[in-house]
Design a protein around this motif. Structure first.
Motif, mmCIF file in Angstrom:
data_model
loop_
_atom_site.group_PDB
_atom_site.id
_atom_site.type_symbol
_atom_site.label_atom_id
_atom_site.label_comp_id
_atom_site.label_asym_id
_atom_site.label_seq_id
_atom_site.Cartn_x
_atom_site.Cartn_y
_atom_site.Cartn_z
ATOM 1 N N SER A 285 3.763 7.462 2.443
ATOM 2 C CA SER A 285 3.849 6.314 3.342
ATOM 3 C C SER A 285 3.652 5.046 2.523
ATOM 4 N N ASN B 58 7.789 5.927 6.156
ATOM 5 C CA ASN B 58 7.345 7.256 5.737
ATOM 6 C C ASN B 58 8.519 8.055 5.206
ATOM 7 N N THR C 55 5.763 -0.206 8.004
ATOM 8 C CA THR C 55 5.379 1.018 7.307
ATOM 9 C C THR C 55 6.560 1.975 7.340
ATOM 10 N N ALA D 91 0.839 -1.207 0.000
ATOM 11 C CA ALA D 91 0.000 0.000 0.000
ATOM 12 C C ALA D 91 0.867 1.247 0.000
ATOM 13 N N GLY E 149 -0.129 11.830 2.400
ATOM 14 C CA GLY E 149 -0.893 12.627 3.349
ATOM 15 C C GLY E 149 -0.064 13.739 3.946
ATOM 16 N N ARG F 73 3.635 0.650 2.833
ATOM 17 C CA ARG F 73 3.648 -0.546 3.680
ATOM 18 C C ARG F 73 4.318 -1.669 2.900
ATOM 19 N N GLN G 15 0.424 6.916 -6.438
ATOM 20 C CA GLN G 15 -0.677 7.747 -5.956
ATOM 21 C C GLN G 15 -0.575 9.135 -6.581
ATOM 22 N N ALA H 286 -3.134 9.371 6.991
ATOM 23 C CA ALA H 286 -4.483 9.537 6.448
ATOM 24 C C ALA H 286 -4.329 10.089 5.030
ATOM 25 N N PRO H 287 -4.839 9.383 4.033
ATOM 26 C CA PRO H 287 -4.664 9.835 2.649
ATOM 27 C C PRO H 287 -5.296 11.206 2.409
ATOM 28 N N SER I 169 1.042 5.331 10.220
ATOM 29 C CA SER I 169 -0.008 5.368 9.207
ATOM 30 C C SER I 169 -0.284 6.828 8.839
ATOM 31 N N SER J 177 0.307 5.547 0.526
ATOM 32 C CA SER J 177 -0.607 6.643 0.868
ATOM 33 C C SER J 177 0.185 7.938 0.838
#
Length: 165
Positions: free
Chosen positions: A91, A131, A129, A63, A67, A93, A160, A77-78, A75, A65
């Motif tokens: 970010s 970042n 994860t 994954a 953000g 994973r 993304q 938040a997108p 984690s 993302s």
């Protein structure tokens, strides 16, 4: 007929000699000036054949993302919309095992120009994860961007897209 290596044959002969010497009857010597027999040099046994290593599961990106803030568990938040002064956090994973595997993140502006690029070594034995933070002191130009992740130079995960207004 099975072939044996010379070192195996030498080792077998050496062990047989030591075994026979140990079983030999001790003789009384009348000569007090007799020198004791020189010790037999023992050669180390051949090392065991190396066991085949099981290949580590390759690392994969499950994954991605993009953000503005990261939680304690990394984690993100997108977010699809950013302002020019925002910090952009990409970010990703990963799953699998990695030992100094090179990972990279690249931000590309709508005209194909690279807006930011960073790489780092990844060491993990399971899901993790990671970042990567991008800042632009002059502000991000308005437009559409794409965040891409690579593992060992190969595209990984689903890129993304986001926009700066």
């Amino acid at each position: 007929m099975k072939k044996t290596s010379i070192s195996t044959a030498v080792l077998a002969a050496l062990l047989a000699t030591v075994a026979l010497a140990g079983c030999k009857k001790k003789e009384d010597t009348a000569d007090s000036n007799a020198q004791p027999a020189a010790p037999v040099a023992m050669t180390p046994a051949e090392p065991a054949a190396p066991q085949p290593m099981t290949a580590a599961a390759p690392v994969s990106v499950s994954a991605i993302s993009v953000g503005k803030t990261a939680a304690a568990d990394k984690s993100v938040a997108p977010a699809a919309l950013f302002s020019p002064k925002d910090i952009i956090i990409v970010s990703f994973r990963t799953d699998g095992t990695a030992n100094n595997v090179n990972t990279g993140v690249k931000l590309t502006y709508q005209d194909g120009q690279v807006a930011g690029e960073k790489s780092q070594a990844l060491n993990t034995t399971g899901a993790e994860t990671t970042n990567v933070t991008f800042e632009n002191a002059n502000g991000w130009p308005a437009g559409k961007y794409r965040a891409e992740v690579t593992v060992d130079g190969k595209a990984a995960g689903t890129p993304q897209e986001f926009e700066v207004k």
